[in-house]
Design a protein around this motif. Sequence first.
Motif, PDB file in Angstrom:
ATOM      1  N   THR A 270       0.819  -1.216   0.000  1.00 16.31           N
ATOM      2  CA  THR A 270       0.000   0.000   0.000  1.00 16.31           C
ATOM      3  C   THR A 270       0.849   1.261   0.000  1.00 16.31           C
ATOM      4  O   THR A 270       0.332   2.361  -0.187  1.00 16.31           O
ATOM      5  CB  THR A 270      -0.921   0.034   1.238  1.00 16.31           C
ATOM      6  N   HIS A 271       2.147   1.064   0.201  1.00 19.77           N
ATOM      7  CA  HIS A 271       3.065   2.198   0.359  1.00 19.77           C
ATOM      8  C   HIS A 271       4.469   1.652   0.160  1.00 19.77           C
ATOM      9  O   HIS A 271       4.696   0.454   0.309  1.00 19.77           O
ATOM     10  CB  HIS A 271       2.870   2.786   1.772  1.00 19.77           C
ATOM     11  N   ARG A 272       5.426   2.492  -0.160  1.00 18.27           N
ATOM     12  CA  ARG A 272       6.778   1.978  -0.371  1.00 18.27           C
ATOM     13  C   ARG A 272       7.343   1.315   0.888  1.00 18.27           C
ATOM     14  O   ARG A 272       8.260   0.502   0.801  1.00 18.27           O
ATOM     15  CB  ARG A 272       7.708   3.098  -0.825  1.00 18.27           C
TER      16      ARG A 272
ATOM     17  N   ARG B 274      -5.908   6.332   4.764  1.00 14.40           N
ATOM     18  CA  ARG B 274      -5.211   5.420   5.666  1.00 14.40           C
ATOM     19  C   ARG B 274      -6.127   4.224   5.945  1.00 14.40           C
ATOM     20  O   ARG B 274      -7.363   4.343   5.854  1.00 14.40           O
ATOM     21  CB  ARG B 274      -4.852   6.100   6.995  1.00 14.40           C
TER      22      ARG B 274
ATOM     23  N   SER C  20      -0.370   5.202  -0.139  1.00 13.79           N
ATOM     24  CA  SER C  20       0.330   6.243  -0.894  1.00 13.79           C
ATOM     25  C   SER C  20      -0.505   6.704  -2.089  1.00 13.79           C
ATOM     26  O   SER C  20      -1.342   5.954  -2.613  1.00 13.79           O
ATOM     27  CB  SER C  20       1.683   5.730  -1.374  1.00 13.79           C
TER      28      SER C  20
END
Length: 581
Positions: free
Chosen positions: A527-529, A549, A562
Amino acid sequence: MIHPNSVAVLPFTNMSKDVDNEYFSDGITEEIINVLAQVKGIQVTARTSSFAFKNQSMDVREIGDKLGVAHVLEGSIRRAGNRVRITAQLINTQQGFHEFSEVYDRDLEDVFAIQDEIALLITEKLKAELSRGTSMPFSNSHPKNTQAYDWYLQANKILYNGLPQDVNKAEELYKKVVDIEPDYALGYSGLAKCYLYYGAIQSMDKKAAFDQVEVYINKAFEIDPQLIDGHITYLGYMFWQNWNIPLALEHLAKTIQQLPGSAELHVGRAMILLIDEQYEEAKASMRLALQLDPFSVHVRHRAGVLLYCTEQYAEAIEQFKHEANNSVRNDTDFKIAWCQIFQKQYDEALHILNTVAEHPHQVIAHEVAKAYLYLQKGEITLAKEWIDTALNRLKTSQVPFPDYNLAILYMLLQNEEKMWDHLEKTLESQVPVALFTKVDPLWKPIANKPRFLELINRYMYSNIVNIKTNTQEEFTINLPQVLYIEAEDNYCQIVYEDTKYKLAKKLLRVSLKDLEPQIQEDSFVRTHRSFIINFQKKWQLIGKSKHYRFKNQAFEVEVPLSRSKEKEVLSQFKSLGLFTK
């Protein structure tokens, strides 16, 4: 046909004035059995079958016939202070004559040398080509302190014969052993067995118990890498820690090559094959175990479990009856009653449930069993009364495996929501009984339902991974427990739900890039780096676009989404309905 190189070591008679020295004579007998079991080419009757003839006045030819062996070793032990006298006779069971008869008068500290001498004499008689100079696979891990060895034998007897509440007594004795003999491998292996037991039945925190198993078994291997007792304990640790069926079968095969005459190993293999629905192979392994150890109540009990799971109830009862009057460790009477319920022998089953107290190892409470019985019998009013009684007991008192019992009750009440909830908790907590869920006839009415199959697949098969790191450390985790993974430079923090439903964390030296390929599950999404999230867990989408979030209400944790991944992630998981906004 009786194998010419077969031998049974009968319990040595305790000739000491102190009858409490029985543990010592039994322990010496067991040590000789263990030594002989490591000699290739000799078939040794297992301890439990040999000990079935303890204190019985029978002709050795009759014993040989019952055990199917060509030779019997019998003897006596007299202990007085620091001196010991051991007599040993090897008898040919076909003709009844003595192969040898020896008397050893030694100091107590020489008892290990006596054990090896007796084993070597037997080996020379049964294998003429093996000379006295040949290297024997006997353990060099003998304690120097005779008091340590005495405590070790006492602990073994407690662990073998004791009830669950006695295991801590064995643990205390093993600790005394290693305190004064820090290089005694078998002492650490004994401690590992105690904590393996605690972890398997979850009488203490499972992770804490298995952490101790790992510490003690590694210490044992550090001292004696070839320790057979340690390798058997390690197999149990590997399996009970994470239910990894393929890995357990792989290691069992290797260990059986080293110790093919171990009924304990063949029983373990039979049980794991049963859990994996490999029924014919399981029965073959069990037949071999019964052949190797025909008088073992443990083997008979497991054979009964296998036959029950394959719906051979009459045959299962016969196996259980072999141990009915000879075991304090198993819930044998209850299992007979449970099989009788499935045979529609309701009156016989009720008689047992009404007259036999619950056993500490018993999984299903009497009240739950009676509710099930009356429902099968068609007496709905009585069934409902016992369901209410059982629910009240589960709410007001301590009952082993409460979720398992509640799952049964809600199945009877046809309350699927609560049934699935408690069945999932049972599987997630990895209590021993949960292992047999897929093959237990009890769950046959729901066995083909998609939800049942999904739970079995999630908790018992493809979801356990060993995460490799940049160091020698590996971390084993059941993927459904994982909440999310967070990258921290060259490390990853795995945030997961432990077996007590509490949040736990594990920091590993491995990058997220190297960790991600090790998790081959569709529910794990980047969902994000710096974050991977497990969408099998319940998440709520909060915030606004570009600042979304994911929030888990149960643990009050949040994970960012992100901007670059927003469209891809939201379109995928909104369509699946796996979280709410």
